[in-house]
Design a protein around this motif. Structure first.
Motif, mmCIF file in Angstrom:
data_model
loop_
_atom_site.group_PDB
_atom_site.id
_atom_site.type_symbol
_atom_site.label_atom_id
_atom_site.label_comp_id
_atom_site.label_asym_id
_atom_site.label_seq_id
_atom_site.Cartn_x
_atom_site.Cartn_y
_atom_site.Cartn_z
ATOM 1 N N VAL A 105 38.420 128.564 18.345
ATOM 2 C CA VAL A 105 38.488 129.356 19.017
ATOM 3 C C VAL A 105 39.609 129.426 19.945
ATOM 4 O O VAL A 105 39.455 128.355 20.888
ATOM 5 N N PHE A 128 41.678 136.078 23.395
ATOM 6 C CA PHE A 128 41.058 135.109 22.359
ATOM 7 C C PHE A 128 41.494 135.508 21.185
ATOM 8 O O PHE A 128 41.681 136.551 20.700
ATOM 9 N N ALA A 140 40.111 134.077 16.770
ATOM 10 C CA ALA A 140 39.340 132.799 16.115
ATOM 11 C C ALA A 140 39.512 133.476 14.492
ATOM 12 O O ALA A 140 39.068 134.638 14.238
ATOM 13 N N ARG A 154 37.513 133.626 12.121
ATOM 14 C CA ARG A 154 36.065 133.444 11.536
ATOM 15 C C ARG A 154 35.500 134.815 11.431
ATOM 16 O O ARG A 154 36.121 135.841 11.890
ATOM 17 N N PHE A 165 34.150 138.290 13.650
ATOM 18 C CA PHE A 165 34.486 138.120 15.001
ATOM 19 C C PHE A 165 35.644 139.570 15.138
ATOM 20 O O PHE A 165 35.638 139.944 16.292
#
Length: 293
Positions: A117, A180, A182, A184, A187
């Motif tokens: 992250v 941010f 990430a 993933r 998300f």
């Protein structure tokens, strides 16, 4: 003949009563009538101010409930990739939504990676009208992309108007944001669409608030005013007080003072407690014997 005379006498009597009453009301009671009219006008002004206060409170409560609902059901997403140029473009798109006059310098700090992250911090330094800055923060918080507002420092900015008078308040600001990203699954997906309404218009924190009109009764009886008095001595259930007229008063528990009464005596602490229940808001005030150092 007798009946006519009686009628004339009664008529004359009631005429005298009427004239005496009119004289009493319109001349001898003129000052009292004017005083009542003045009090009535004052009461109407107080009622008007209280109605405005209640209306303002209702608007604030409704707005708070609406914003709380938006905040509770908002949905945020974190993109898989992020760069300083992309984030700057995103902020610029927010400004373009309302033709904002906000301008700022944009500084990027190194990206920090924590278990996949990534957090990129940015600093914005600039000037804006308060309404434009308010709308900018509103969209930051309510649009789907997650940008964390870490801190905001404001100070008033003096802006010279080219033509006419400036009607909006300008501020200088320093804002710290974190973006941010990430790589993933899930998300970057918004779980549900939030009900994004427009930022409230006309919000002005610089406008003086409407305050209730507070009427404090006059001290017609010349009672001791604890705010202008000093405690001299304690003796059992009595205290010796030097009042606002520099006169020594002896008070027992429960005795009346201006706006309240004496409710407690603390010999071990050389203090006396007064409950000012006629003060708005009510509160307790203590007086202590001043010791010479």
């Amino acid at each position: 003949m007798y009946a006519l005379r009686t009628t004339l006498i009664l008529g004359a009597f009631w005429l005298l009563v009427f004239l005496a009453g009119g004289y009493q009301v319109h001349f001898r009671m003129k000052d009292q009538r004017n005083e009542l009219h003045a009090k009535e006008a004052t009461v109407h002004e107080e009622l008007q101010a209280n109605e405005e206060l209640a209306a303002s409170l209702g608007v604030v409560q409704a707005e708070l409930a609406r914003v709380t609902n938006l905040w509770t059901y908002r949905s945020k997403a974190i993109p898989r990739q992020e760069s300083s140029h992309e984030t700057y473009d995103y902020l610029d798109q927010i400004l373009a939504r309302d033709d904002s006059r906000m301008n700022f310098d944009y500084f990027a700090e190194p990206v920090v990676d924590s278990n996949g992250v990534r957090a990129a911090s940015y600093k914005l330094i600039g000037e804006a009208s308060f309404s434009d800055l308010y709308c900018f923060i509103w969209y930051l918080e309510h649009l789907p992309r997650y940008l964390r507002l870490n801190s905001l420092h404001l100070e008033e900015a003096k802006i010279e108007a080219e033509e006419g008078e400036i009607t909006d308040h300008w501020v200088r600001f320093e804002m710290f944001l974190t973006a941010f990203s990430a790589d993933r699954d899930g998300f970057d997906a918004v779980q549900y669409a939030s009900d994004l309404s427009e930022p409230p218009q006309g919000y002005d924190p610089f406008k003086p608030p409407v305050k209730p009109v507070i009427t404090v009764p006059e001290n017609d009886l010349g009672l001791p005013n604890v705010f202008q008095s000093s405690l001299k001595a304690l003796a059992g259930n009595q205290i010796y007080l030097m009042d606002q007229f520099n006169e020594l008063k002896i008070l027992n528990l429960g005795d009346e003072v201006y706006l309240g009464r004496l409710v407690d005596i603390l010999p071990d602490e050389n203090r006396a407690i007064f409950d000012l229940d006629q003060l708005i808001p009510p509160r307790q005030v203590s007086l202590a014997i001043k010791t010479v150092q």
